[in-house]
Write a protein that holds these residues in place. Structure first.
Motif, PDB file in Angstrom:
ATOM      1  N   VAL A 163       3.248   8.869  -5.466  1.00  0.00           N
ATOM      2  CA  VAL A 163       2.314   8.655  -4.365  1.00  0.00           C
ATOM      3  C   VAL A 163       2.189   7.158  -4.101  1.00  0.00           C
ATOM      4  CG1 VAL A 163      -0.057   8.965  -3.561  1.00  0.00           C
ATOM      5  CG2 VAL A 163       1.041  10.757  -4.923  1.00  0.00           C
ATOM      6  N   TYR A 164       2.377   6.780  -2.842  1.00  0.00           N
ATOM      7  CA  TYR A 164       2.283   5.393  -2.429  1.00  0.00           C
ATOM      8  C   TYR A 164       1.063   5.203  -1.534  1.00  0.00           C
ATOM      9  CZ  TYR A 164       7.019   5.038  -4.146  1.00  0.00           C
ATOM     10  OH  TYR A 164       8.122   5.068  -4.956  1.00  0.00           O
ATOM     11  N   SER A 165       0.438   4.058  -1.672  1.00  0.00           N
ATOM     12  CA  SER A 165      -0.681   3.712  -0.785  1.00  0.00           C
ATOM     13  C   SER A 165      -0.122   3.365   0.594  1.00  0.00           C
ATOM     14  CB  SER A 165      -1.461   2.519  -1.342  1.00  0.00           C
ATOM     15  OG  SER A 165      -0.661   1.342  -1.263  1.00  0.00           O
ATOM     16  N   ARG A 166      -0.994   3.282   1.557  1.00  0.00           N
ATOM     17  CA  ARG A 166      -0.575   2.907   2.916  1.00  0.00           C
ATOM     18  C   ARG A 166       0.150   1.567   2.904  1.00  0.00           C
ATOM     19  NH1 ARG A 166      -3.317   4.085   8.021  1.00  0.00           N
ATOM     20  NH2 ARG A 166      -4.919   4.975   6.686  1.00  0.00           N
ATOM     21  N   VAL A 170       1.291   8.280   1.081  1.00  0.00           N
ATOM     22  CA  VAL A 170       2.525   9.032   1.320  1.00  0.00           C
ATOM     23  C   VAL A 170       3.049   9.514  -0.026  1.00  0.00           C
ATOM     24  CG1 VAL A 170       4.902   8.889   2.154  1.00  0.00           C
ATOM     25  CG2 VAL A 170       3.083   7.726   3.398  1.00  0.00           C
ATOM     26  N   ALA A 171       3.440  10.780  -0.073  1.00  0.00           N
ATOM     27  CA  ALA A 171       4.010  11.367  -1.282  1.00  0.00           C
ATOM     28  C   ALA A 171       5.524  11.454  -1.104  1.00  0.00           C
ATOM     29  CB  ALA A 171       3.422  12.752  -1.518  1.00  0.00           C
ATOM     30  N   VAL A 172       6.254  11.274  -2.209  1.00  0.00           N
ATOM     31  CA  VAL A 172       7.724  11.346  -2.205  1.00  0.00           C
ATOM     32  C   VAL A 172       8.149  12.225  -3.377  1.00  0.00           C
ATOM     33  CG1 VAL A 172       9.861  10.004  -2.406  1.00  0.00           C
ATOM     34  CG2 VAL A 172       7.898   9.038  -1.205  1.00  0.00           C
ATOM     35  N   ARG A 173       9.121  13.124  -3.124  1.00  0.00           N
ATOM     36  CA  ARG A 173       9.634  13.999  -4.174  1.00  0.00           C
ATOM     37  C   ARG A 173      11.112  14.296  -3.914  1.00  0.00           C
ATOM     38  NH1 ARG A 173       6.734  19.730  -2.428  1.00  0.00           N
ATOM     39  NH2 ARG A 173       8.047  20.108  -0.589  1.00  0.00           N
ATOM     40  N   HIS A 174      11.791  14.855  -4.910  1.00  0.00           N
ATOM     41  CA  HIS A 174      13.183  15.277  -4.783  1.00  0.00           C
ATOM     42  C   HIS A 174      13.202  16.644  -4.111  1.00  0.00           C
ATOM     43  CE1 HIS A 174      17.241  16.524  -5.789  1.00  0.00           C
ATOM     44  NE2 HIS A 174      17.498  15.308  -6.235  1.00  0.00           N
TER      45      HIS A 174
END
Length: 75
Positions: free
Chosen positions: A53-56, A39-43
């Motif tokens: 980027v986070y692993s499952r 899963v990617a996270v951004r502003h």
């Protein structure tokens, strides 16, 4: 495939809890299309900026903590 090519395939989502009172400032998160569970996270105001980027397993642990109230910090 490069990480930037992978990120181009992310289906970004913004929480429905984000409101105009917050100026639309929020994070966006989305799964990679490759089926890896990452899963990617951004502003949301900086879509071309840094992405985490986070692993499952990391994402599942975070979501579990959110659901359990572990991140209910005082405002």
């Amino acid at each position: 495939m490069s990480i930037s090519e992978d990120l181009a395939q992310v289906a970004w989502h913004i929480s429905t809890k984000s409101s105009e009172n917050m100026g639309g400032s929020c994070v966006e998160a989305g799964p990679f299309a490759d089926g890896s569970g990452r899963v990617a996270v951004r502003h949301s105001h900086r879509p071309d900026g840094e992405v985490i980027v986070y692993s499952r397993s990391e994402w599942k642990a975070f979501i579990g903590g959110v659901k359990d109230g572990e991140f209910d910090f005082p405002a």
